[in-house]
Design a protein around this motif. Sequence first.
Motif, PDB file in Angstrom:
ATOM      1  N   GLN A   1       0.845  -1.204   0.000  1.00 26.10           N
ATOM      2  CA  GLN A   1       0.000   0.000   0.000  1.00 26.10           C
ATOM      3  C   GLN A   1       0.873   1.243   0.000  1.00 26.10           C
ATOM      4  OE1 GLN A   1      -2.753   0.436   3.212  1.00 26.10           O
ATOM      5  NE2 GLN A   1      -3.107  -1.770   3.407  1.00 26.10           N
TER       6      GLN A   1
ATOM      7  N   ARG B   1       6.229 -14.921   9.071  1.00 22.55           N
ATOM      8  CA  ARG B   1       6.139 -14.713  10.521  1.00 22.55           C
ATOM      9  C   ARG B   1       6.673 -15.950  11.214  1.00 22.55           C
ATOM     10  NH1 ARG B   1      -0.054 -12.233  10.719  1.00 22.55           N
ATOM     11  NH2 ARG B   1       0.348 -10.672   9.134  1.00 22.55           N
TER      12      ARG B   1
ATOM     13  N   GLN C   1      -0.760 -13.505   1.279  1.00 18.74           N
ATOM     14  CA  GLN C   1      -1.874 -12.603   1.546  1.00 18.74           C
ATOM     15  C   GLN C   1      -2.317 -11.936   0.249  1.00 18.74           C
ATOM     16  OE1 GLN C   1      -0.518  -9.765   4.561  1.00 18.74           O
ATOM     17  NE2 GLN C   1      -1.664 -10.875   6.121  1.00 18.74           N
TER      18      GLN C   1
ATOM     19  N   GLU D   1      -3.749  -8.310  -0.596  1.00 18.59           N
ATOM     20  CA  GLU D   1      -3.954  -6.991  -0.027  1.00 18.59           C
ATOM     21  C   GLU D   1      -4.756  -6.169  -1.023  1.00 18.59           C
ATOM     22  OE1 GLU D   1      -2.330  -6.379   2.867  1.00 18.59           O
ATOM     23  OE2 GLU D   1      -2.899  -4.281   3.144  1.00 18.59           O
TER      24      GLU D   1
ATOM     25  N   PHE E   1      -6.216  -2.141  13.878  1.00 20.50           N
ATOM     26  CA  PHE E   1      -4.941  -2.164  13.170  1.00 20.50           C
ATOM     27  C   PHE E   1      -4.418  -0.739  13.210  1.00 20.50           C
ATOM     28  CE2 PHE E   1      -7.429  -5.544  11.176  1.00 20.50           C
ATOM     29  CZ  PHE E   1      -6.571  -6.626  11.344  1.00 20.50           C
TER      30      PHE E   1
ATOM     31  N   THR F   1      -5.424   1.360  10.024  1.00 23.56           N
ATOM     32  CA  THR F   1      -6.806   1.621   9.595  1.00 23.56           C
ATOM     33  C   THR F   1      -7.628   2.108  10.778  1.00 23.56           C
ATOM     34  OG1 THR F   1      -7.217  -0.750   9.889  1.00 23.56           O
ATOM     35  CG2 THR F   1      -6.948   0.014   7.639  1.00 23.56           C
TER      36      THR F   1
ATOM     37  N   GLY G   1      -8.171  -8.995   7.975  1.00 22.79           N
ATOM     38  CA  GLY G   1      -8.459  -7.671   8.505  1.00 22.79           C
ATOM     39  C   GLY G   1      -8.755  -6.678   7.403  1.00 22.79           C
ATOM     40  N   ALA G   2      -9.411  -5.583   7.820  1.00 23.46           N
ATOM     41  CA  ALA G   2      -9.727  -4.533   6.854  1.00 23.46           C
ATOM     42  C   ALA G   2     -10.053  -3.256   7.618  1.00 23.46           C
ATOM     43  CB  ALA G   2     -10.913  -4.941   5.999  1.00 23.46           C
TER      44      ALA G   2
ATOM     45  N   ALA H   1      -8.705  -0.487   2.996  1.00 27.80           N
ATOM     46  CA  ALA H   1      -7.676  -1.497   2.720  1.00 27.80           C
ATOM     47  C   ALA H   1      -8.133  -2.790   3.364  1.00 27.80           C
ATOM     48  CB  ALA H   1      -6.338  -1.065   3.305  1.00 27.80           C
ATOM     49  N   PHE H   2      -7.695  -3.885   2.782  1.00 27.03           N
ATOM     50  CA  PHE H   2      -7.956  -5.176   3.420  1.00 27.03           C
ATOM     51  C   PHE H   2      -6.799  -6.122   3.163  1.00 27.03           C
ATOM     52  CE2 PHE H   2      -9.959  -5.452  -0.790  1.00 27.03           C
ATOM     53  CZ  PHE H   2      -9.439  -6.642  -1.290  1.00 27.03           C
ATOM     54  N   GLY H   3      -6.639  -7.082   4.029  1.00 25.84           N
ATOM     55  CA  GLY H   3      -5.577  -8.080   3.877  1.00 25.84           C
ATOM     56  C   GLY H   3      -6.108  -9.437   4.272  1.00 25.84           C
TER      57      GLY H   3
HETATM   58  N1  PHE Z   1      -2.046  -6.395   7.392  1.00 29.98           N
HETATM   59  C1  PHE Z   1      -3.049  -6.950   8.250  1.00 29.98           C
HETATM   60  C2  PHE Z   1      -2.589  -8.339   8.729  1.00 29.98           C
HETATM   61  O1  PHE Z   1      -1.660  -8.865   8.193  1.00 29.98           O
HETATM   62  C3  PHE Z   1      -4.356  -7.096   7.532  1.00 29.98           C
HETATM   63  C4  PHE Z   1      -4.954  -5.783   7.129  1.00 29.98           C
HETATM   64  C5  PHE Z   1      -4.694  -5.264   5.869  1.00 29.98           C
HETATM   65  C6  PHE Z   1      -5.768  -5.064   7.980  1.00 29.98           C
HETATM   66  C7  PHE Z   1      -5.231  -4.036   5.498  1.00 29.98           C
HETATM   67  C8  PHE Z   1      -6.325  -3.885   7.618  1.00 29.98           C
HETATM   68  C9  PHE Z   1      -6.072  -3.378   6.378  1.00 29.98           C
HETATM   69  O2  PHE Z   1      -3.146  -8.894   9.638  1.00 29.98           O
END
Ligand code: PHE
Length: 343
Positions: A191, A212, A226, A228, A266, A269, A288-289, A311-313
């Motif tokens: 992003q 991780r 992931q 994104e 997060f 966000t 998450g988002a 945004a979301f992941g």
């Molecule tokens: N990056 C977060 C994760 O790995 C997921 C996420 C992405 C949350 C974008 C909010 C927005 O858990």
Amino acid sequence: MALQEFLDQLDQLVSEAETNFGAAESTDALEEARIEFLGAKNGKLKAVQKLMGTVEKQDKPVAGKTFNETKGRIESAFEVAHARIQGDGSDTERDSQFDPSLPGAGFKIGRVHPITQTIEELKDIMGRLGFSTVDGPEIEDDWHNFVALNIPDDHPARDPLENFYLATAEANSGEKNPVDLLLRSQTSTVQIRVMEKTKPPIRIISLGRVYRPDTADATHYPMFHQIEGLMIDTNVTMADLKSVLRLFATSYLGDDVTIRFRPSFFPFTEPSVEADYYWNGQWIEFGGAGMVDPNVLTAVGYDPEEVTGFAFGLGVERLCMRRHGITDIREFYKNDVRFLAQF
Ligand code: PHE
């Protein structure tokens, strides 16, 4: 039996077999000759082998060795004849044996890994919603993985136990621009990279590996993928986020999917949500988002008064596992073709 007599018999057998194999003009004739000489039950070679028992004890090693050589010679005479009959293989002969009505033998060809297949499909779905795909590096610096994402210095997400650090700024302080480097722990880094380089409006997805230090078990693996998503424009709202995620889920899993948001947190966000899908009688957490935090927009030089975005992941393995009923993430990375060939 005297040794010499035995050896003479072997010699004679070779020349007899060579003559017979040489004279065979068809596969059938050759097969007949093969059975006559090499037949396991009543073949001539077998008969001579039985005579070996009558050779004097001290002569047995020589008799045995010569017998084996004889067997080899007869077998190769057969191979030569076989190749001659099959094989001068003029095309017409081969064509006449070709029966197009028989089922094919079937080649075992390679396959695209299920995760790669999933990634391609997700790109395709999001492409139809107007999102283009961008790539980002897997080795990241502190700025893109944390700072620009509003993750402060003392945040637990920076813990060395939660990340694969490659080098710290301290350790490479001799370098011109010493920075902390790590294997990215999330694709949210992309992003930042996109926003730094592009003016809004933005509508992108990025798919790739993240790392991780989790112990591998049925639902964890130290490396996973992931997807994104990022959308920035003048009037993007939470409703857009929900619609996009719902469309995404129904396209991938089917029309019977329900989506829900649970409040979450997060650093990058605000507000943040955890997105769950209801499918096949179960609520499943997909990732998450949230709405991009104004601090993040500022960090990349945008004006949070002018633009907003979501945004979301989401975890790619999880999506693929749900779709196919896979219960152990480790299956993806064992390289067991019996597993991989099913996709
Ligand atoms: N990056 C977060 C994760 O790995 C997921 C996420 C992405 C949350 C974008 C909010 C927005 O858990």
